[in-house]
Structure formats: structure tokens, C-alpha cells
Design an enzyme around this catalytic site. Structure first.
Site, PDB file in Angstrom:
ATOM      1  N   SER A  69      64.310   1.356   8.421  1.00 13.43           N
ATOM      2  CA  SER A  69      65.060   1.758   9.612  1.00 13.43           C
ATOM      3  C   SER A  69      66.522   2.059   9.277  1.00 13.43           C
ATOM      4  O   SER A  69      67.162   1.352   8.511  1.00 13.43           O
ATOM      5  CB  SER A  69      64.999   0.639  10.654  1.00 13.43           C
ATOM      6  OG  SER A  69      65.924   0.902  11.681  1.00 13.43           O
ATOM      7  N   LYS A 104      57.003  -1.264  20.787  1.00 15.24           N
ATOM      8  CA  LYS A 104      57.764  -0.838  21.970  1.00 15.24           C
ATOM      9  C   LYS A 104      57.067  -1.193  23.291  1.00 15.24           C
ATOM     10  O   LYS A 104      57.717  -1.519  24.276  1.00 15.24           O
ATOM     11  CB  LYS A 104      58.020   0.672  21.924  1.00 15.24           C
ATOM     12  CG  LYS A 104      58.998   1.090  20.829  1.00 15.24           C
ATOM     13  CD  LYS A 104      59.230   2.590  20.860  1.00 15.24           C
ATOM     14  CE  LYS A 104      60.269   3.001  19.821  1.00 15.24           C
ATOM     15  NZ  LYS A 104      60.690   4.394  19.979  1.00 15.24           N
ATOM     16  N   ASP A 143      65.487   6.632  24.342  1.00 20.80           N
ATOM     17  CA  ASP A 143      65.098   7.845  23.599  1.00 20.80           C
ATOM     18  C   ASP A 143      65.480   9.107  24.378  1.00 20.80           C
ATOM     19  O   ASP A 143      65.909  10.108  23.797  1.00 20.80           O
ATOM     20  CB  ASP A 143      63.591   7.846  23.309  1.00 20.80           C
ATOM     21  CG  ASP A 143      63.236   6.843  22.212  1.00 20.80           C
ATOM     22  OD1 ASP A 143      64.103   6.544  21.376  1.00 20.80           O
ATOM     23  OD2 ASP A 143      62.090   6.357  22.211  1.00 20.80           O
ATOM     24  N   THR A 157      45.539  17.609  21.079  1.00 20.06           N
ATOM     25  CA  THR A 157      44.580  16.855  21.891  1.00 20.06           C
ATOM     26  C   THR A 157      44.964  17.072  23.359  1.00 20.06           C
ATOM     27  O   THR A 157      45.897  16.448  23.879  1.00 20.06           O
ATOM     28  CB  THR A 157      44.643  15.349  21.536  1.00 20.06           C
ATOM     29  OG1 THR A 157      44.576  15.225  20.116  1.00 20.06           O
ATOM     30  CG2 THR A 157      43.531  14.564  22.185  1.00 20.06           C
TER      31      THR A 157
HETATM   32  P1  ATR Z   1      55.816  10.233  18.385  1.00 16.30           P
HETATM   33  O1  ATR Z   1      55.921   8.854  18.946  1.00 16.30           O
HETATM   34  O2  ATR Z   1      56.853  10.540  17.340  1.00 16.30           O
HETATM   35  O3  ATR Z   1      55.764  11.282  19.441  1.00 16.30           O
HETATM   36  P2  ATR Z   1      52.951  10.301  18.038  1.00 16.30           P
HETATM   37  O4  ATR Z   1      52.806   9.532  19.293  1.00 16.30           O
HETATM   38  O5  ATR Z   1      52.123   9.911  16.862  1.00 16.30           O
HETATM   39  O6  ATR Z   1      54.462  10.258  17.531  1.00 16.30           O
HETATM   40  O7  ATR Z   1      52.745  11.862  18.354  1.00 16.30           O
HETATM   41  C1  ATR Z   1      52.680  12.815  17.372  1.00 16.30           C
HETATM   42  C2  ATR Z   1      52.459  14.206  17.980  1.00 16.30           C
HETATM   43  O8  ATR Z   1      52.290  15.133  16.908  1.00 16.30           O
HETATM   44  C3  ATR Z   1      51.217  14.297  18.850  1.00 16.30           C
HETATM   45  O9  ATR Z   1      51.452  15.209  19.887  1.00 16.30           O
HETATM   46  C4  ATR Z   1      50.189  14.838  17.852  1.00 16.30           C
HETATM   47  O10 ATR Z   1      49.115  15.526  18.459  1.00 16.30           O
HETATM   48  P3  ATR Z   1      47.768  14.722  18.909  1.00 16.30           P
HETATM   49  O11 ATR Z   1      48.113  14.095  20.224  1.00 16.30           O
HETATM   50  O12 ATR Z   1      46.737  15.765  19.022  1.00 16.30           O
HETATM   51  O13 ATR Z   1      47.494  13.715  17.833  1.00 16.30           O
HETATM   52  C5  ATR Z   1      51.035  15.807  17.078  1.00 16.30           C
HETATM   53  N1  ATR Z   1      50.422  16.123  15.778  1.00 16.30           N
HETATM   54  C6  ATR Z   1      50.421  15.332  14.675  1.00 16.30           C
HETATM   55  N2  ATR Z   1      49.766  15.942  13.662  1.00 16.30           N
HETATM   56  C7  ATR Z   1      49.353  17.146  14.143  1.00 16.30           C
HETATM   57  C8  ATR Z   1      48.615  18.252  13.578  1.00 16.30           C
HETATM   58  N3  ATR Z   1      48.174  18.241  12.316  1.00 16.30           N
HETATM   59  N4  ATR Z   1      48.394  19.332  14.380  1.00 16.30           N
HETATM   60  C9  ATR Z   1      48.834  19.358  15.658  1.00 16.30           C
HETATM   61  N5  ATR Z   1      49.510  18.345  16.233  1.00 16.30           N
HETATM   62  C10 ATR Z   1      49.780  17.263  15.492  1.00 16.30           C
END
Ligand code: ATR
Length: 281
Positions: free
Chosen positions: A17, A68, A105, A157
Site C-alpha cells: 500500500s 471494505k 473513493d 459481465t
Molecule cells: P475494482 O474494485 O478495482 O473495480 P473489480 O471489482 O475486480 O475491481 O472490477 C474489475 C473490473 O474490470 C470489472 O468490471 C471486470 O469485469 P467483470 O465484472 O466482467 O469481471 C473488469 N475486467 C477485468 N478483467 C477484464 C477483462 N479481461 N475483460 C473485460 N473486463 C475485465
């Protein structure tokens, strides 16, 4: 004698961190007799740790993944953003020893844009948000708080984007990932909250050539500081803001709460954190 105020970053893990670096910079700058350290909280003990926070020896602290949500549940009071997000990143004890939690945030996202792109929200109409995770939730909350009329969410997703719409209501819209280019032509702001484009992750492959020249483009990623998305946007004449300021600005309310001074995010702090990340400004 006045007791030294102690705060810490809590989470699992906490070794990487940057919060101690940021808070330590401000403590030194303001000559404050305070401490900000690291406190690793094992997942099995997290619930107990936050519920007994007043016995931890800390006056407050930050919370990072994966705690969190657990920390939010342990709080006696939550600010509006933390209630909306069901997650906290900033904790403090009030005079009665009650645990209070905030989610800063969104404040980080807004503080960064206000500082780096003044006037960015003068005409808050249509926003495009890529991603539907924790960072996306904070960004959507922030954009709505500044009066954006439409926030369009695109996520791999689709169900997660729909969940956000169910939470945030009629000004938000969920779309499948492959439709994003159809919406860029009328966007006022494009925000990437996915991990695509981060060092070590797959690239973010979207064609942004139809974005209006007046649109602002920003990325929550700060490694690399200038992502391909920001490079492309800059090359075609769009205003851009990198993600480092979001990290720095989200730390401001905690410092102010624990140590009694509202600190500035200045160039020296940016340079310090960038050097620590092994990057140049
Ligand atoms: P954070 O807290 O930083 O937002 P997270 O909750 O893990 O991290 O979210 C990551 C985001 O990146 C999500 O929207 C994820 O999409 P999914 O909800 O489908 O998992 C997106 N993401 C990560 N890898 C991806 C990939 N290879 N292609 C498209 N979206 C991706």
C-alpha cells in the site's frame, strides 16, 4: 500530555500500500506529531478486528481489499457514500468510542477531476463508464452527485452492470460490452474503471475515434500513468486525466479527520508516489 494520534492502513495484504507514503508526506509537511503505519488483518479475524477497533490502539485508519465491506458492517455510523456503496475505506472513532466509516473513493475521483480538469462538469449530460466493480460504483455515485443525466455502464459481465442500475436508478443504463462504440459519439466523459490497460493485464481495445473533441477521458488505472486509452485520447485532441490523483485525493479526508489539517495534493506528492511506483510524471 497529548497522546500521539495513530492511524494505519488495514487490510490483507498491506505491504504494497502507498497510503503510509502519502500520509507520511503530509505528516512531515505539516510538522504533526502523528503516526501512520500498516496493520495486516487476516481475513479470518477481520470481523472481530473491526468490531473491536477501539481496542486496536488506533484512532482511525484506512481499509483496503478485501475488508471494505466487513469493516462497513462493523461501523456504528456510515456516511452517505459508504451507505450507498456498502463499503468503507476510511475509519475513525468518535468521542464516545463509536466506529465511524466513510467511503472517499468518490471524493478521490471528483477531487482529481476538479483539480486537473476544472469545469469538467459544467454541462453534466452523458457519461460512459467501463466496468462494474468497486471503482465503478464509486464513479457512478460521483457522476450522479454532480448532476449527470445519463450514466451508461458497459461491462464484460452484463449482470453486474444491471445490478448497479438496480441500485442507482433511472439515470443509469446497463449495456453489453460490444455496444460501447455505438454510444461514444454523444459522450461528455469516458471513464475506464476496468483493469484493462493496466501493466500486466490485457489491453483495452475500443475504438474511441467517434468521441466528441470536447469529451474528457479519464482512467482509474495509474500503472502505467499514461494508459493506451489516455494516449489515444490525447492524440485525437481530447482532454485527459490520469488515475493517480484519484488515489491521492481519496486519502485527504482521512488525514483531515485524524490529524486535524486538510492537506493538499501537490506536485511534490505526485512525484514522490510516482517515483515509488517506478514511474515518471
Ligand atoms: P475494482 O474494485 O478495482 O473495480 P473489480 O471489482 O475486480 O475491481 O472490477 C474489475 C473490473 O474490470 C470489472 O468490471 C471486470 O469485469 P467483470 O465484472 O466482467 O469481471 C473488469 N475486467 C477485468 N478483467 C477484464 C477483462 N479481461 N475483460 C473485460 N473486463 C475485465
Amino acid at each position: 500530555m497529548k497522546k500521539t494520534v495513530k492511524a494505519a492502513i488495514t487490510g490483507w495484504p498491506v505491504a504494497h500500500s502507498r497510503s503510509p507514503l502519502v500520509q507520511g508526506y503530509w505528516l512531515k509537511k505539516h510538522g504533526i506529531d502523528g503516526e501512520y503505519g500498516r496493520c495486516a488483518v487476516e481475513p479470518e479475524t477481520a470481523d472481530e478486528f473491526y468490531r473491536n477497533f477501539k481496542n486496536s490502539g488506533l484512532s482511525g485508519g484506512n481499509v483496503t481489499v478485501p475488508h471494505k465491506e466487513v469493516a462497513a458492517k462493523a461501523c456504528d455510523w456510515l456516511d452517505e457514500a459508504a451507505q450507498a456503496m456498502g463499503a468503507v475505506n476510511t475509519l475513525w472513532l468518535d468521542d464516545d468510542g463509536k466506529l465511524c466509516g466513510a467511503n472517499t473513493d468518490g471524493i478521490g475521483f471528483l477531487g482529481n477531476l476538479d483539480q486537473m480538469a476544472p469545469g469538467w462538469d459544467d454541462n453534466p449530460c452523458r457519461a460512459i463508464v467501463l466496468g462494474a466493480g468497486g471503482a465503478s460504483r464509486a464513479v457512478i455515485w460521483s457522476l450522479l452527485s454532480r448532476g449527470f443525466q445519463e450514466v451508461h455502464i458497459f461491462n464484460r459481465t452484463a449482470e453486474k452492470a444491471r445490478d448497479l442500475v438496480a441500485q442507482f436508478g433511472p439515470k443509469t443504463f446497463a449495456h453489453s460490452w460490444d455496444k460501447v462504440e455505438d454510444f461514444l459519439g454523444t459522450a461528455d466523459i469516458l471513464v475506464n474503471t476496468t483493469s484493462l490497460g493496466m501493466t500486466g493485464k490485457p489491453p483495452l481495445e475500443i475504438d474511441i475515434s467517434s468521441l466528441p473533441k470536447t469529451a474528457l477521458v479519464t482512467d482509474a488505472i495509474y500503472v502505467p500513468l499514461k494508459t493506451d486509452l489516455l494516449r489515444k485520447a490525447e492524440a485525437q485532441g481530447n482532454r485527459t486525466v490520469d488515475g493517480l490523483g484519484m488515489l491521492l485525493h481519496q486519502a485527504v479526508p482521512g488525514f483531515a479527520r485524524w490529524f486535524g489539517v486538510r492537506p493538499e495534493v501537490d506536485d511534490e506528492l505526485r512525484a514522490l508516489v510516482l517515483a515509488d511506483l517506478g514511474q515518471e510524471g
